[in-house]
Design an enzyme around this catalytic site. Structure first.
Site, mmCIF file in Angstrom:
data_model
loop_
_atom_site.group_PDB
_atom_site.id
_atom_site.type_symbol
_atom_site.label_atom_id
_atom_site.label_comp_id
_atom_site.label_asym_id
_atom_site.label_seq_id
_atom_site.Cartn_x
_atom_site.Cartn_y
_atom_site.Cartn_z
ATOM 1 N N ASP A 38 16.447 5.072 8.934
ATOM 2 C CA ASP A 38 15.559 5.959 9.416
ATOM 3 C C ASP A 38 15.938 7.353 8.642
ATOM 4 O O ASP A 38 17.189 7.319 8.491
ATOM 5 C CB ASP A 38 15.839 6.115 10.817
ATOM 6 N N ARG A 42 12.627 12.433 5.348
ATOM 7 C CA ARG A 42 13.228 13.942 5.692
ATOM 8 C C ARG A 42 14.135 14.138 4.634
ATOM 9 O O ARG A 42 14.504 15.439 4.333
ATOM 10 C CB ARG A 42 13.916 13.575 6.997
ATOM 11 N N THR A 84 4.932 -2.221 11.953
ATOM 12 C CA THR A 84 3.507 -2.185 11.879
ATOM 13 C C THR A 84 3.011 -0.995 12.060
ATOM 14 O O THR A 84 1.696 -0.945 11.750
ATOM 15 C CB THR A 84 3.380 -3.111 13.228
ATOM 16 N N ASN A 86 3.820 1.821 10.780
ATOM 17 C CA ASN A 86 4.122 2.390 9.421
ATOM 18 C C ASN A 86 2.762 2.299 8.634
ATOM 19 O O ASN A 86 2.307 2.917 7.517
ATOM 20 C CB ASN A 86 5.140 1.895 8.598
ATOM 21 N N PHE A 87 1.703 1.152 8.957
ATOM 22 C CA PHE A 87 0.539 0.913 8.174
ATOM 23 C C PHE A 87 -0.309 2.131 8.427
ATOM 24 O O PHE A 87 -1.235 2.523 7.657
ATOM 25 C CB PHE A 87 0.084 -0.369 8.399
ATOM 26 N N ARG A 218 16.810 5.995 19.904
ATOM 27 C CA ARG A 218 15.803 5.129 20.545
ATOM 28 C C ARG A 218 15.764 4.082 19.489
ATOM 29 O O ARG A 218 16.179 4.040 18.338
ATOM 30 C CB ARG A 218 14.302 5.851 20.584
ATOM 31 N N LEU A 219 15.165 2.870 20.165
ATOM 32 C CA LEU A 219 15.159 1.534 19.307
ATOM 33 C C LEU A 219 13.721 1.412 18.626
ATOM 34 O O LEU A 219 13.555 1.008 17.495
ATOM 35 C CB LEU A 219 15.244 0.401 20.141
ATOM 36 N N SER A 220 12.899 2.193 18.983
ATOM 37 C CA SER A 220 11.458 2.099 18.770
ATOM 38 C C SER A 220 11.016 0.468 18.543
ATOM 39 O O SER A 220 9.964 0.406 17.716
ATOM 40 C CB SER A 220 11.391 2.857 17.168
#
Length: 263
Positions: A38, A42, A84, A86-87, A218-220
């Protein structure tokens, strides 16, 4: 003056890294390491660059970290490169990422590090959103490395933890139907092990340790089922900035923990 200070600090940095490496190598390693990559965008934004440049930096860092994992003897690594969700990003960014995936899948099929270290590469996730060219490239890479046993590298692409569980249940139900079982029979006999056998990572150990960069805690949705007893480490650096010292500190943190597995 600043350059001189930086030049003076490099030997100290190198010595610290070497000492830390010796210390960590003496301890237990995770059998399965999960990595949430991640912070590429940024990082690029902070440098006044396009998101594309950030993703390019992120790819190079992924190769670097893979070499660290090989050096430390970590046998299974799962990296999350595209979810998913990110689409839903701007179409031009998604297209850029698709081109990047295609290029890197083709490159990895001939990469000397993958071949010399016998890295088996598998892609986990839903492939429906990817172009036929990308799907062919990742399938070729999987076939090229399917006999390798040095390291298992799972690349989570088009991946979502909830979707993985849904897909596992679908496969389980279809399999049960083929065997002539009724829904009631399936429900009465269903166990957590049945679900686990139908996950994308079936046959591999659950992740012992998961590292996420960028400071997000977080794991997202990453490896939702498999991470029930995982240890977590949230590094407050963006993925392209992740240094070997950061990696070793994370492993040292893992080694200092007592894993109880709910007991």
């Amino acid at each position: 003056m600043v350059r001189r200070l930086l030049a003076l600090s490099r030997p100290l940095y190198w010595l610290y890294e070497k000492r830390l490496l010796r210390e960590v190598k003496r301890g237990p390693m995770p059998r399965h390491l999960g990595l949430i990559l991640d912070g590429n965008r940024r990082y690029a934004r902070a440098l006044g660059l396009s998101p594309t440049k950030g993703h390019e930096f992120g790819v190079q860092k992924a190769y670097e970290v893979l070499e660290w994992c090989l050096e430390m003897g970590i046998k299974t690594v799962t990296v999350w490169v595209f979810s998913t969700d990110n689409f839903k990003r701007p179409p031009e960014e998604v297209e850029t990422l698709m081109n990047l995936f295609l290029r890197e899948a083709e490159r990895m099929a001939e990469d000397h590090r993958i071949l010399e270290h016998q890295v088996r590469v598998r892609f986990i996730g839903r492939r429906e959103g990817f172009s036929p060219e990308v799907v062919r490239a990742i399938e070729r890479l999987e076939r090229r490395t399917e006999g390798h046993r040095g390291m298992f590298l799972n690349i989570a692409m088009g991946y979502g933890g909830r979707e993985e569980i849904v897909d596992a249940v679908k496969r389980l139900l279809l399999e049960a139907e083929a065997r002539g079982l009724s829904p009631k029979e399936v429900a009465e006999g269903l166990t957590p092990e049945d679900i686990a056998r139908h996950l994308y990572t079936a046959g591999l150990p659950d992740p012992d340790f998961i590292i996420r960069t960028s400071g997000e805690i977080r794991l997202s949705g990453f490896l939702l089922w498999q991470s029930a007893y995982s240890e977590f480490y949230f590094a407050d650096v963006l993925w392209p900035e992740f240094r070997k010292i950061d990696f070793l500190r994370a492993l040292r943190s893992y080694q200092a923990r007592e894993r109880r597995f709910g007991r």
